[in-house]
Design an enzyme around this catalytic site. Structure first.
Site, PDB file in Angstrom:
ATOM      1  N   GLU A  41       0.579  -1.592  -0.028  1.00 48.20           N
ATOM      2  CA  GLU A  41      -0.027  -0.206   0.012  1.00 48.20           C
ATOM      3  C   GLU A  41       1.224   1.442  -0.209  1.00 48.20           C
ATOM      4  OE1 GLU A  41      -3.284   1.647   3.052  1.00 48.20           O
ATOM      5  OE2 GLU A  41      -1.849   0.730   3.748  1.00 48.20           O
ATOM      6  N   LYS A 113     -10.069   2.116  -1.841  1.00 50.27           N
ATOM      7  CA  LYS A 113      -9.959   1.256  -0.596  1.00 50.27           C
ATOM      8  C   LYS A 113     -11.278   1.390  -0.194  1.00 50.27           C
ATOM      9  CE  LYS A 113      -7.708   1.159   3.735  1.00 50.27           C
ATOM     10  NZ  LYS A 113      -6.085   1.695   4.173  1.00 50.27           N
ATOM     11  N   CYS A 155      -5.199  -3.410   2.830  1.00 47.61           N
ATOM     12  CA  CYS A 155      -5.144  -2.754   4.066  1.00 47.61           C
ATOM     13  C   CYS A 155      -6.187  -2.966   5.778  1.00 47.61           C
ATOM     14  CB  CYS A 155      -4.195  -1.414   4.530  1.00 47.61           C
ATOM     15  SG  CYS A 155      -3.385  -1.020   6.061  1.00 47.61           S
TER      16      CYS A 155
END
Length: 275
Positions: A41, A113, A155
């Site tokens: 990321e 995300k 993440c």
């Protein structure tokens, strides 16, 4: 079987320096015979403040980091999965995205995300990602790659099994979690969560991680992993950062099929809704 490489770097606010780190990993992945390289990321940069992060965001057409990686992918014929920042509409926020660059150097997939990291760790960092990041709105369907059918997550998405279950239902064989985990949360939960996602989806999980100190305010946990569909860690890196590193593992898609056939996970959707 094919080889996948998971990379570990320590991004700073310098895109050119971060690109140089990733170029080293491309060379290492090619030398190892990998058919795809998975990077963390925010590989393009990690700023010291929300304002700096927003100011550094560039479109993929203007990002020296992305353009450089596209060139590397094309020259080496190596697909690259990498987390980057992109400007959001309005100019006050950015997007935390994960792109797939194919062996021709083309960006062919993009995931934004979904879950943003808004936490206050006791005696640790206070991070409010939503202050500067625009949240995504959809799960990207899995897609075919030289290492298997890949589903993308990033993440903090790791803490929400609904995404990985939805990707598995669409026959993902590999699920990615490129990350920049904090040290306290990484120490407590990183490996446990990754192994859980692999076990419950009966998929390979590839988690490329940022490691070490990015600036005076922020440090990442490291410990990049590849986990197989039985929940076994088959590739692992450490937490200290001295240079860009990779770890590799064989991706055996017949193992995915074997585990799913021998232990079918049949959900009771008559009792609870499918997620």
């Amino acid at each position: 079987m094919v080889i996948a490489a998971v990379g570990q770097i320590c991004s700073t606010a310098s895109m050119s320096a971060n690109l140089a780190q990733c170029q080293v990993l491309v060379q290492k992945a090619v030398a190892a015979g990998a058919k795809a390289l998975f990077l963390p990321e925010a590989s393009d940069y990690i700023g010291s403040s929300a304002a700096e992060s927003v100011s550094l965001a560039r479109s993929v057409q203007e990002s020296e980091f992305v353009l450089g990686l596209q060139k590397e992918a094309k020259n080496s014929k190596l697909p690259i999965n990498v987390g980057i920042h992109e400007p959001a509409q309005g100019g006050t926020k950015l997007k935390n995205t994960l792109i797939w660059i194919d062996e021709n150097g083309e960006i062919v997939q993009r995931y934004q995300k979904l879950h943003l990291f808004d936490v206050e760790i006791k005696d640790g960092p206070i991070l409010k990602e939503s202050a500067s990041v625009e949240k995504g709105s959809e799960i990207l369907p899995p897609f075919e790659t030289p290492v298997g059918r890949v589903g993308l997550a990033i993440c903090f998405d790791l803490r929400f099994p609904e995404i990985s279950l939805a990707l598995k239902r669409q026959n993902a064989q590999i699920i990615t979690y490129p990350s920049a985990f904090t040290v306290p949360t990484g120490t407590a939960h990183w490996e446990s969560l990754l192994r859980a996602r692999a076990i419950e989806t009966q998929s390979y999980v590839i988690a490329a991680a940022q490691a070490g100190p990015h600036n005076e305010k922020r440090r990442s946990y490291g410990h990049s992993l590849i986990v197989n569909p039985w929940g076994e860690v088959v590739a692992r890196l450490g937490d200290e950062f001295s240079e860009p590193q990779i770890a590799t593992a064989d991706i055996d898609l017949s193992l995915v099929a074997k585990v799913r056939a021998e232990m079918p996970l049949l959900r009771r959707t008559d009792v609870y809704p499918e997620v």
